[in-house]
Design an enzyme around this catalytic site. Structure first.
Site, short mmCIF file in Angstrom:
data_model
loop_
_atom_site.label_atom_id
_atom_site.label_comp_id
_atom_site.label_asym_id
_atom_site.label_seq_id
_atom_site.Cartn_x
_atom_site.Cartn_y
_atom_site.Cartn_z
N ARG A 1 52.21 -25.95 37.14
CA ARG A 1 52.40 -26.08 35.65
C ARG A 1 53.38 -27.21 35.29
NH1 ARG A 1 56.37 -23.12 32.22
NH2 ARG A 1 56.60 -21.85 33.95
N ASP B 1 53.44 -21.61 39.05
CA ASP B 1 52.70 -20.62 38.48
C ASP B 1 51.49 -21.02 37.43
OD1 ASP B 1 54.06 -21.61 36.07
OD2 ASP B 1 55.22 -19.74 35.88
N CYS C 1 55.45 -28.56 32.67
CA CYS C 1 56.07 -28.03 31.44
C CYS C 1 56.76 -29.40 30.84
CB CYS C 1 56.97 -26.80 31.80
SG CYS C 1 57.31 -26.11 30.43
N HIS D 1 59.78 -30.13 33.52
CA HIS D 1 59.95 -29.53 34.81
C HIS D 1 58.66 -29.05 35.41
CE1 HIS D 1 64.16 -29.23 33.44
NE2 HIS D 1 64.38 -29.50 34.75
N CYS E 1 54.20 -20.84 27.27
CA CYS E 1 55.49 -21.17 27.60
C CYS E 1 56.31 -21.57 26.37
CB CYS E 1 55.81 -21.65 28.89
SG CYS E 1 55.48 -23.68 28.76
N HIS F 1 63.19 -38.34 31.25
CA HIS F 1 63.05 -37.00 31.47
C HIS F 1 61.91 -36.53 30.83
CE1 HIS F 1 64.17 -32.85 32.34
NE2 HIS F 1 63.63 -32.65 31.10
#
Ligand code: FE
Length: 132
Positions: free
Chosen positions: A118, A110, A120, A106, A66, A103
């Site tokens: 995951r 999947d 990410c 996310h 990704c 932050h």
């Protein structure tokens, strides 16, 4: 529970680079495939770039394709907090540091076994400590 660290934006601006501030304190996103940790395969612990808290172990890192560092779980459940994020017209789950509320990225459903998750995570939200 991890103890909270509360700092104002002025303090964060002094402590962080402009890229770190934009991602950690303004929920920004680094460009895909641009981060220094996306393809790193060294053993170690990923720390919050804001407060130094331990967030993820290299043992749970995987190549998701990704464009951001991906982990199937945090180093301990209370390391991160998850919040519904309805920005950009979609429903996602934001992941923040449970100590400084920075932050991180996310979490999606999947991911690989054993969790199917995951995480990410932006490289710019992380520091890396080699060797564990
Ligand atoms: Fe933090």
């Amino acid at each position: 529970m991890r103890k909270k660290m509360i700092r104002g934006d002025d303090e964060w601006r002094e402590l962080l680079t402009s890229d770190q501030f934009r991602v950690l304190r303004r929920a920004g996103t680094e460009t895909a495939f641009s981060g220094e940790y996306t393809d790193l395969e060294v053993d170690g612990v990923y720390l919050c770039a804001g407060c130094g808290a331990e967030l993820f172990s290299s043992a749970t890192k995987f190549h998701s394709g990704c464009g951001w560092p991906s982990f199937y779980k945090p180093i301990e459940p209370e390391a991160v907090e998850e919040h519904e994020d309805l920005s950009f017209g979609r429903s996602r789950v934001e992941v923040t540091c449970s100590v400084c509320d920075g932050h991180l990225g996310h979490v999606f459903t999947d991911g690989p076994p054993p969790t199917g998750l995951r995480y990410c995570i932006n490289s710019v939200s992380l520091d890396f400590r080699e060797g564990e």
